[in-house]
Design a protein around this motif. Structure first.
Motif, PDB file in Angstrom:
ATOM      1  N   GLU A   1       0.811  -1.217   0.000  1.00 23.81           N
ATOM      2  CA  GLU A   1       0.000   0.000   0.000  1.00 23.81           C
ATOM      3  C   GLU A   1       0.846   1.270   0.000  1.00 23.81           C
ATOM      4  OE1 GLU A   1      -3.229  -0.240  -0.589  1.00 23.81           O
ATOM      5  OE2 GLU A   1      -2.756  -2.375  -0.675  1.00 23.81           O
ATOM      6  N   VAL A   2       2.156   1.133   0.116  1.00 19.76           N
ATOM      7  CA  VAL A   2       3.062   2.283   0.025  1.00 19.76           C
ATOM      8  C   VAL A   2       3.664   2.280  -1.372  1.00 19.76           C
ATOM      9  CG1 VAL A   2       5.197   3.333   0.857  1.00 19.76           C
ATOM     10  CG2 VAL A   2       3.555   2.361   2.488  1.00 19.76           C
ATOM     11  N   TRP A   3       3.452   3.370  -2.090  1.00 19.50           N
ATOM     12  CA  TRP A   3       3.897   3.501  -3.471  1.00 19.50           C
ATOM     13  C   TRP A   3       5.206   4.278  -3.545  1.00 19.50           C
ATOM     14  CZ3 TRP A   3       1.192   1.409  -7.669  1.00 19.50           C
ATOM     15  CH2 TRP A   3      -0.043   0.844  -7.354  1.00 19.50           C
ATOM     16  N   PHE A   4       5.663   4.493  -4.758  1.00 20.95           N
ATOM     17  CA  PHE A   4       6.959   5.124  -5.003  1.00 20.95           C
ATOM     18  C   PHE A   4       6.800   6.169  -6.099  1.00 20.95           C
ATOM     19  CE2 PHE A   4      11.572   4.043  -6.542  1.00 20.95           C
ATOM     20  CZ  PHE A   4      12.051   5.226  -5.998  1.00 20.95           C
ATOM     21  N   GLU A   5       7.164   7.413  -5.785  1.00 18.78           N
ATOM     22  CA  GLU A   5       7.356   8.430  -6.826  1.00 18.78           C
ATOM     23  C   GLU A   5       8.848   8.436  -7.129  1.00 18.78           C
ATOM     24  OE1 GLU A   5       5.952  12.913  -7.750  1.00 18.78           O
ATOM     25  OE2 GLU A   5       7.373  12.789  -6.087  1.00 18.78           O
ATOM     26  N   ILE A   6       9.211   7.867  -8.249  1.00 16.76           N
ATOM     27  CA  ILE A   6      10.625   7.698  -8.592  1.00 16.76           C
ATOM     28  C   ILE A   6      11.157   8.959  -9.260  1.00 16.76           C
ATOM     29  CG2 ILE A   6      10.060   6.576 -10.801  1.00 16.76           C
ATOM     30  CD1 ILE A   6      12.556   4.808 -10.363  1.00 16.76           C
ATOM     31  N   ASP A   7      12.246   9.498  -8.724  1.00 12.49           N
ATOM     32  CA  ASP A   7      12.914  10.669  -9.281  1.00 12.49           C
ATOM     33  C   ASP A   7      14.167  10.178 -10.001  1.00 12.49           C
ATOM     34  OD1 ASP A   7      14.709  12.874  -9.605  1.00 12.49           O
ATOM     35  OD2 ASP A   7      13.567  14.022  -8.130  1.00 12.49           O
ATOM     36  N   CYS A   8      14.100  10.130 -11.319  1.00 11.92           N
ATOM     37  CA  CYS A   8      15.180   9.544 -12.107  1.00 11.92           C
ATOM     38  C   CYS A   8      16.485  10.329 -11.992  1.00 11.92           C
ATOM     39  CB  CYS A   8      14.754   9.447 -13.570  1.00 11.92           C
ATOM     40  SG  CYS A   8      13.326   8.348 -13.842  1.00 11.92           S
ATOM     41  N   GLY A   9      16.389  11.649 -11.880  1.00 12.23           N
ATOM     42  CA  GLY A   9      17.595  12.463 -11.796  1.00 12.23           C
ATOM     43  C   GLY A   9      18.408  12.196 -10.546  1.00 12.23           C
ATOM     44  N   TRP A  10      17.732  12.083  -9.401  1.00 11.54           N
ATOM     45  CA  TRP A  10      18.445  11.809  -8.158  1.00 11.54           C
ATOM     46  C   TRP A  10      19.045  10.402  -8.173  1.00 11.54           C
ATOM     47  CZ3 TRP A  10      20.589  14.985  -5.052  1.00 11.54           C
ATOM     48  CH2 TRP A  10      20.025  16.227  -4.771  1.00 11.54           C
ATOM     49  N   ILE A  11      18.405   9.473  -8.856  1.00 13.15           N
ATOM     50  CA  ILE A  11      18.977   8.130  -8.969  1.00 13.15           C
ATOM     51  C   ILE A  11      20.298   8.184  -9.725  1.00 13.15           C
ATOM     52  CG2 ILE A  11      18.654   5.890 -10.114  1.00 13.15           C
ATOM     53  CD1 ILE A  11      15.702   6.073  -9.280  1.00 13.15           C
ATOM     54  N   VAL A  12      20.332   8.939 -10.816  1.00 18.17           N
ATOM     55  CA  VAL A  12      21.577   9.082 -11.575  1.00 18.17           C
ATOM     56  C   VAL A  12      22.638   9.771 -10.724  1.00 18.17           C
ATOM     57  CG1 VAL A  12      22.627  10.199 -13.580  1.00 18.17           C
ATOM     58  CG2 VAL A  12      20.435   9.032 -13.813  1.00 18.17           C
ATOM     59  N   ARG A  13      22.252  10.791  -9.989  1.00 22.76           N
ATOM     60  CA  ARG A  13      23.221  11.488  -9.151  1.00 22.76           C
ATOM     61  C   ARG A  13      23.767  10.577  -8.055  1.00 22.76           C
ATOM     62  NH1 ARG A  13      23.031  17.869  -7.771  1.00 22.76           N
ATOM     63  NH2 ARG A  13      23.257  17.834 -10.035  1.00 22.76           N
ATOM     64  N   ALA A  14      22.977   9.588  -7.649  1.00 23.21           N
ATOM     65  CA  ALA A  14      23.442   8.631  -6.647  1.00 23.21           C
ATOM     66  C   ALA A  14      24.380   7.578  -7.239  1.00 23.21           C
ATOM     67  CB  ALA A  14      22.246   7.938  -5.999  1.00 23.21           C
ATOM     68  N   GLY A  15      24.520   7.573  -8.568  1.00 25.21           N
ATOM     69  CA  GLY A  15      25.367   6.589  -9.215  1.00 25.21           C
ATOM     70  C   GLY A  15      24.647   5.304  -9.556  1.00 25.21           C
ATOM     71  N   ALA A  16      23.323   5.320  -9.481  1.00 27.10           N
ATOM     72  CA  ALA A  16      22.522   4.145  -9.807  1.00 27.10           C
ATOM     73  C   ALA A  16      21.931   4.301 -11.212  1.00 27.10           C
ATOM     74  CB  ALA A  16      21.426   3.935  -8.772  1.00 27.10           C
ATOM     75  N   ASP A  17      21.237   3.280 -11.663  1.00 25.61           N
ATOM     76  CA  ASP A  17      20.718   3.212 -13.024  1.00 25.61           C
ATOM     77  C   ASP A  17      19.197   3.307 -13.002  1.00 25.61           C
ATOM     78  OD1 ASP A  17      19.981   2.597 -15.614  1.00 25.61           O
ATOM     79  OD2 ASP A  17      20.822   0.572 -15.597  1.00 25.61           O
ATOM     80  N   PRO A  18      18.615   4.382 -13.531  1.00 21.34           N
ATOM     81  CA  PRO A  18      17.153   4.500 -13.483  1.00 21.34           C
ATOM     82  C   PRO A  18      16.434   3.380 -14.233  1.00 21.34           C
ATOM     83  CG  PRO A  18      18.110   6.236 -14.842  1.00 21.34           C
ATOM     84  CD  PRO A  18      19.238   5.571 -14.129  1.00 21.34           C
TER      85      PRO A  18
END
Length: 254
Positions: A156-173
């Motif tokens: 019941e908890v969803w996710f608003e994914i912020d692709c830019g912050w993922i890239v800045r973290a060094g991860a792959d959107p």
């Protein structure tokens, strides 16, 4: 079918008055506004809702404090209903709050979101967590905060994914879109300028940075997302950012 596209009005917080921006954003083609506190604070959303309606815009979701979801749950449920929003989105915990945080801290955060979601659900509302970079940085035990938040939060908890912050973290959107396909309810299309860029705090209009949106667009369709949101944390020209971003997304058929 094209997604509704919202504009996170935090992007142009440095160019008041905010309400004067709404007709322009409608003219650029936006369907909705995603506000953050304090944009709707004055009378718990009533005047902001009137301004949206006068401009022909909607509110599909809004950013709110985690403390508000936990300690003022009914107030923020009422704000959501006033705004006409479906998505209640806590977006942040401060560096002080998360200093030294371990896996248990992030599990507790997920449990807080779950309690908020349980209260919001009977009103037709949904709770989603919005990420920054720190949720994708490994803890000492090798696990990641985002995995604890969503696992403990439950379905019941969803996710608003912020692709830019993922890239800045060094991860792959692309990998994260695939990993959380059935948990993603909203997608933020924040773009990152090339590493080393200092202008506009290193962010870019959607389609003008380093993220390959054409490659990500098919992955968007596989998620449960019902709308997209453009955001830029510190644009020097908000109009240019807003218009170029929506034009790029529509050009991809989104």
């Amino acid at each position: 079918m094209a997604y509704p596209i919202a504009y996170q009005i935090y992007s142009s917080r440095n160019f008041p008055p905010l309400e004067a921006q709404l007709p322009e954003l409608k003219g650029f083609g936006y369907d909705a506004i995603e506000p953050w506190l304090p944009a709707y604070e004055a009378d718990d959303g009533k005047s902001f809702r009137r301004a949206l309606e006068a401009s022909g815009l909607r509110c599909l979701g809004f950013h709110m404090p985690l403390a508000g979801l936990v300690g003022e749950t009914q107030r923020f449920i009422d704000i959501a209903l006033t705004l006409g929003a479906t998505w209640m989105i806590p977006p942040y915990v401060t560096p002080e709050e998360r200093a030294g945080a371990d896996a248990e801290y992030w599990k507790r955060l997920g449990a807080k979101l779950a309690r908020g979601a349980a209260a919001a659900g009977p009103h037709g509302l949904k709770v989603a967590w919005h990420n920054h970079d720190f949720e994708f940085q490994a803890l000492p035990d090798g696990s990641r905060p985002i995995d604890h938040i969503l696992a403990e939060g439950g379905p019941e908890v969803w996710f608003e994914i912020d692709c830019g912050w993922i890239v800045r973290a060094g991860a792959d959107p692309a990998a994260e879109l695939a990993r959380f396909t059935d948990r993603i309810g909203v997608i933020q299309t924040k773009d990152m300028a090339p590493p080393g860029t200092t202008a506009d705090d290193g962010w870019a209009a959607t389609g003008e940075g380093i993220i390959d949106w054409a490659a990500l667009a098919p992955l968007f369709r596989q998620t449960a997302a019902d709308h997209l949101v453009t955001e830029h944390d510190n644009p020097s020209n908000w109009r240019q950012f807003a218009q170029r971003s929506i034009n790029h997304l529509r050009g991809l058929g989104l």
